[in-house]
Design a protein around this motif. Structure first.
Motif, PDB file in Angstrom:
ATOM      1  N   LYS B  43       9.362   7.183  -3.981  1.00 12.79           N
ATOM      2  CA  LYS B  43       9.358   6.605  -5.331  1.00 12.79           C
ATOM      3  C   LYS B  43       9.055   5.118  -5.301  1.00 12.79           C
ATOM      4  O   LYS B  43       8.343   4.601  -6.156  1.00 12.79           O
ATOM      5  N   TYR B  44       9.595   4.408  -4.312  1.00  5.88           N
ATOM      6  CA  TYR B  44       9.392   2.958  -4.269  1.00  5.88           C
ATOM      7  C   TYR B  44       8.184   2.563  -3.427  1.00  5.88           C
ATOM      8  O   TYR B  44       7.972   1.392  -3.149  1.00  5.88           O
ATOM      9  N   GLY B  45       7.412   3.556  -3.021  1.00  5.81           N
ATOM     10  CA  GLY B  45       6.182   3.250  -2.299  1.00  5.81           C
ATOM     11  C   GLY B  45       6.420   2.523  -0.989  1.00  5.81           C
ATOM     12  O   GLY B  45       5.610   1.682  -0.570  1.00  5.81           O
ATOM     13  N   SER B  48       3.796   2.270   2.082  1.00 10.33           N
ATOM     14  CA  SER B  48       2.633   1.393   1.897  1.00 10.33           C
ATOM     15  C   SER B  48       2.984  -0.067   2.099  1.00 10.33           C
ATOM     16  O   SER B  48       2.110  -0.918   2.219  1.00 10.33           O
ATOM     17  N   LEU B  49       4.279  -0.395   2.153  1.00 13.92           N
ATOM     18  CA  LEU B  49       4.692  -1.784   2.291  1.00 13.92           C
ATOM     19  C   LEU B  49       4.987  -2.177   3.742  1.00 13.92           C
ATOM     20  O   LEU B  49       5.127  -3.351   4.054  1.00 13.92           O
ATOM     21  N   GLN B 352       7.927  18.116  -2.727  1.00 14.90           N
ATOM     22  CA  GLN B 352       7.973  17.683  -4.119  1.00 14.90           C
ATOM     23  C   GLN B 352       7.903  16.162  -4.197  1.00 14.90           C
ATOM     24  O   GLN B 352       7.251  15.613  -5.072  1.00 14.90           O
ATOM     25  N   TYR B 355       4.400  15.153  -3.775  1.00 16.51           N
ATOM     26  CA  TYR B 355       3.593  15.559  -4.928  1.00 16.51           C
ATOM     27  C   TYR B 355       3.842  14.634  -6.106  1.00 16.51           C
ATOM     28  O   TYR B 355       2.916  14.122  -6.724  1.00 16.51           O
ATOM     29  N   ARG B 356       5.118  14.414  -6.408  1.00 14.75           N
ATOM     30  CA  ARG B 356       5.466  13.628  -7.593  1.00 14.75           C
ATOM     31  C   ARG B 356       5.153  12.161  -7.414  1.00 14.75           C
ATOM     32  O   ARG B 356       4.760  11.477  -8.340  1.00 14.75           O
ATOM     33  N   TYR B 357       5.392  11.693  -6.192  1.00 12.96           N
ATOM     34  CA  TYR B 357       5.232  10.263  -5.988  1.00 12.96           C
ATOM     35  C   TYR B 357       4.095   9.986  -5.026  1.00 12.96           C
ATOM     36  O   TYR B 357       4.215   9.140  -4.155  1.00 12.96           O
ATOM     37  N   ALA B 358       2.998  10.704  -5.224  1.00 15.33           N
ATOM     38  CA  ALA B 358       1.868  10.546  -4.305  1.00 15.33           C
ATOM     39  C   ALA B 358       1.555   9.072  -4.174  1.00 15.33           C
ATOM     40  O   ALA B 358       1.238   8.391  -5.140  1.00 15.33           O
ATOM     41  N   ASN B 359       1.699   8.579  -2.963  1.00 14.62           N
ATOM     42  CA  ASN B 359       1.517   7.151  -2.790  1.00 14.62           C
ATOM     43  C   ASN B 359       0.073   6.754  -2.932  1.00 14.62           C
ATOM     44  O   ASN B 359      -0.828   7.471  -2.517  1.00 14.62           O
ATOM     45  N   ASP B 360      -0.113   5.610  -3.501  1.00 13.91           N
ATOM     46  CA  ASP B 360      -1.434   5.133  -3.803  1.00 13.91           C
ATOM     47  C   ASP B 360      -1.975   4.432  -2.567  1.00 13.91           C
ATOM     48  O   ASP B 360      -1.862   3.222  -2.426  1.00 13.91           O
ATOM     49  N   GLU B 361      -2.472   5.220  -1.617  1.00 17.36           N
ATOM     50  CA  GLU B 361      -2.959   4.609  -0.375  1.00 17.36           C
ATOM     51  C   GLU B 361      -4.436   4.798  -0.190  1.00 17.36           C
ATOM     52  O   GLU B 361      -5.008   5.772  -0.638  1.00 17.36           O
TER      53      GLU B 361
END
Lengths: 82, 361, 330
Positions: B43-45, B48-49, B352, B355-361
């Motif tokens: 959820k907090y990505g 990616s950080l 899930q 799926y729900r929080y597919a990270n924007d990578e």
């Protein structure tokens, strides 16, 4: 299932209590905790308080983090700040 | 919101990220074994950080995901009986059994109701003396005490129409099994709420015997990042240990009262975990003195294993061997509205979360 | 039970209750079809059925919900709502006093929205064949001059700002906390309201490129729909989404994602960048837009994707609501 939320006890009624999170009120069971009083914060999970939240520990953690050094340290060296 | 907002502070988050980037050099694999952590991380990505040398792996932290289809099949059989009201936490309702789910059974007329607390189920039993109220006892050490309290209360009041069908499990055997299977784990983001109950002693063998770090973490982004920082520090110095990041709630001795309540009502038994198979002393069974409240006893349930569809990779995903994207069914066939495996259904399942929080990578 | 079968009894029900509250020239004629004179125009036509449970909730009931819901569908398409139909399917034995309360609030809501109910229908079904009461409203409105592009979003493009008209999640929370099984209470009331006047105050500027009311499926769903097959993406900031603390607490307690909560008095707008400040000012002057906020913008990067930046700075993709819909909150 891991959903544990910090809520504030606003009214104790025997083994249960009314607790608030931001103004939303829930009923919770106090069977697993001791010495809880009005105004205390507890962690609630599936309708039960699991533990009191320690104000001091929370403050200490935040203080430590706010003072986190941003010095770049070479790998392998002892760099503990805690 | 107190004790929530402060642990979402952007300034602290940025500091933690800078520190992590500064000191993390070695390739490190970190596994979280709590569904709540899986969700928060996605959820907090967080992936990616982090710097590329830190690998986050999702583990079997979702009690719904590791439970056998046979449990769902049996639950449906019980729920279909005309004098039964079957109660459950919301997570379980859409999990697929061998041929059906509780949601489908409910649509076909079974009296299945979602409750928020075991005490709600007990109240239902008091209000409906002519019905049998059965509660699905799912969850790890955090949740088992809730079932114990309900049974003790029922016993005290001589409520004779309240039953719990236990699928409760404990974490340490699974944590050990993962290491024994050779899953490459340098450190665990330890389960914050399980540890609130159990304390931290039970993690010591992981450190002493396997050299794996354990940091008990809270669930806000500051908590998770601080825990990752602590794990990285230990690893860079090669000094694995058990540490508590979640100090505002977790005490080293845990919650003895909650454990006492659990031990009164439950005892250990072997149990089957999706992905890990049979693990001795990994499940919790209602003790003989309280057999009147044991649904397995009352409804004569013979536990058996029911097979998962062969293309379902939940087992591998739960162990962190595969990521959800590597499952051929993921997203194409298996989706939250049409799940094949439990990992896609449970609000804490890795699939899930991905799926729900597919990270924007 | 005899009320809905077309004979004398139903005439009584219609005349005594519905005409008393909804009465106007066209309805009073009680013809099979209502006839309206319209200027040469582009017509907007919408329909929705309302099955909310519970029927009464803090801030409203199925009746005023049915009026505002349909009015808003017309308004966000760039139309001036004119006339509604109202059809009722009522379970045998439904309390007449409650029915009267519902009808009265429909009249009040219609008044707020400045529309007329000019035709309708009533059916009464056997116990168990519907859950208390279901209402369908259909509505027509006239597309405002130069507003024809709004409903398809033809003029929307990178650089446009994304607005929401106020606090999100109030309706979902009000309805869910009114259901006994959740054991949660709060002071939050549903935001159900007709938005046509609020919207009219800004469509005149010509700066609105797209609008949707944020109902079932929440903000996430309409943002995902916006970017489908388009050559732009959406980028919003979690920290800028206006939400009440009680609703945030409610979401935390039950594990809901606020992006998917339903609203019944909130609109999402895509606004030309140059006019953004002006629009924000106008919205905030209106009681229904006091807490309007800019939450993000349309971008040329990652076309077809809606992205949200979480408060950590990490980003994730916003998906449409799939399968876990909260049952019957609209």
């Amino acid at each position: 299932m891991c959903l544990g939320i910090p809520v504030k006890i606003i009214k104790i009624q025997g083994e249960t209590a009314q607790a608030s999170l931001g103004g939303t009120v829930v009923n919770i069971g106090l069977q697993m905790v001791e010495n809880v009083k009005q105004g205390d914060y507890v962690l609630v999970h599936t309708g039960f308080a699991l533990e009191k939240i320690s104000e001091e520990e929370a403050q200490e953690t935040l203080k430590l983090l706010q003072e986190l050094e941003e010095v770049s340290v070479p790998p392998g060296k002892d760099n503990s700040t805690s | 919101m107190r004790f929530i907002d402060e642990f979402r502070d952007k300034d602290i988050i940025d500091r933690l990220l800078r520190q992590i980037h500064n000191i993390s050099v070695k390739e490190i694999s970190i596994m979280e074994i709590c569904g709540g952590h899986t969700m928060a991380i996605r959820k907090y990505g967080i992936p990616s950080l982090l710097p590329p040398n830190i690998h986050l792996i999702s583990g079997p932290g979702c009690p719904v995901c590791v439970t056998s289809r046979a449990y769902i099949d049996n639950a449906i059989t019980i729920a279909n009986q005309p004098d039964v009201i079957f109660t459950t936490y919301g997570d379980l309702i859409r999990v697929p059994g061998s041929t059906s789910s509780m949601e489908e059974a409910k649509a076909s007329g079974a009296d299945i109701r979602i409750v928020y607390s075991t005490l709600d189920a007990l109240e239902m039993a008091r209000q409906n003396p002519d019905k049998k109220i059965v509660f699905a006892g799912i969850g790890f050490e955090t949740t088992t005490p809730s079932s114990a309290v309900a049974i003790l209360q029922a016993a005290k009041e001589n409520v004779d129409n309240f039953f719990i069908y236990s699928a409760h499990k404990v974490m340490p055997p699974a944590m050990k099994a993962l290491i024994n299977e050779g899953i490459p784990i340098n450190g665990y983001i330890g389960p914050g709420h399980v540890s609130t109950i159990t304390g931290t002693d039970m993690y010591k063998p992981l450190v002493e015997k396997y050299g794996v770090s354990v940091v008990i973490s809270g669930f806000e982004p500051v908590d998770i990042l601080q825990s990752i920082l602590m794990l990285v520090r230990q690893f860079e110095k090669n000094k694995p240990a058990v540490e508590i990041q979640y100090r505002r709630i977790v005490r080293p001795q845990g919650n003895p009262k909650a454990r006492e309540l659990t031990e009164q009502v439950f005892g250990p038994r072997g149990d089957w975990w999706r992905g890990l198979g049979d693990l001795p002393d990994s499940g919790m069974k209602i003790r003989g003195e309280y057999e009147l409240f044991d649904a397995e006893n009352h409804f004569n349930i013979k536990n058996r294993i029911a097979k998962d569809p062969s293309a379902c990779l939940c087992g591998e995903v739960l162990k962190g061997l595969k990521s959800p994207e590597e499952c051929t069914l993921y997203k194409k066939v298996c989706t939250p509205s049409n799940p094949v495996g439990a990992c896609m259904v449970s609000s804490e399942g890795a699939c899930q979360a991905y799926y729900r929080y597919a990270n924007d990578e | 039970m005899g009320h809905g079968s077309g004979g004398k009894l139903s005439h009584e029900l219609i005349t005594s209750l519905f005409l008393r509250y909804f009465g106007n020239d066209k309805l009073n004629e009680l013809t099979d079809s209502a006839i309206a004179d319209l200027p040469e125009c582009k017509l907007a036509f919408t329909t929705d059925s309302y099955v909310v449970d519970p029927v009464f909730f803090p801030g409203g009931n199925i009746g005023n919900l049915a009026i505002s819901g349909t009015v808003n569908d017309l308004a966000v398409s760039g139309a001036v709502p004119l006339y509604l139909s109202a059809s009722f399917i009522i379970e045998e034995g439904f309390d007449m006093e409650q029915l009267e309360e519902i009808v009265a609030s429909m009249r009040d809501e219609a008044g707020r929205a400045d529309i007329q109910i000019i035709t309708g229908d009533t059916k009464v079904v056997r116990k168990g064949q519907c859950d208390k009461i279901f209402i369908n409203t259909s509505g027509i409105g006239i597309i405002e001059k130069n507003a024809g592009h709004i409903s398809g979003g033809k003029l929307a493009g990178p650089g446009d700002k994304i607005f929401v008209s106020g606090y999100l999640g109030d309706h979902a929370m009000a309805v869910l906390s009114a259901r006994n099984e959740l054991n949660i209470s709060s002071n939050v009331t549903s935001d159900v309201a007709p938005l046509n006047q609020l919207i009219k105050s800004i469509t005149n500027t010509g700066a609105i490129h797209y609008m949707r009311d944020i109902t079932r499926g929440g903000l996430a769903t309409i943002l995902s729909e916006l970017v489908q097959k388009r050559d732009f993406g959406v980028y919003i900031l979690e920290k800028d989404i206006p939400m009440r603390e009680e609703v945030l607490g409610f979401c935390e307690l039950l594990g809901f994602d606020p992006l998917y909560l339903a609203n019944e008095g909130k609109v999402m707008m895509v606004v030309d960048n140059e006019h953004a400040e002006e629009i924000l000012y106008i919205l905030r002057q209106h009681p229904l837009g006091k807490h309007a906020a800019v939450i993000g913008e349309l971008v040329s990067e990652k076309p077809g994707r809606a992205v949200i930046e979480s408060l950590t700075g990490g980003t994730r993709i916003i998906n449409m609501l799939s399968g876990e819909q909260l049952p019957r909150i609209c």
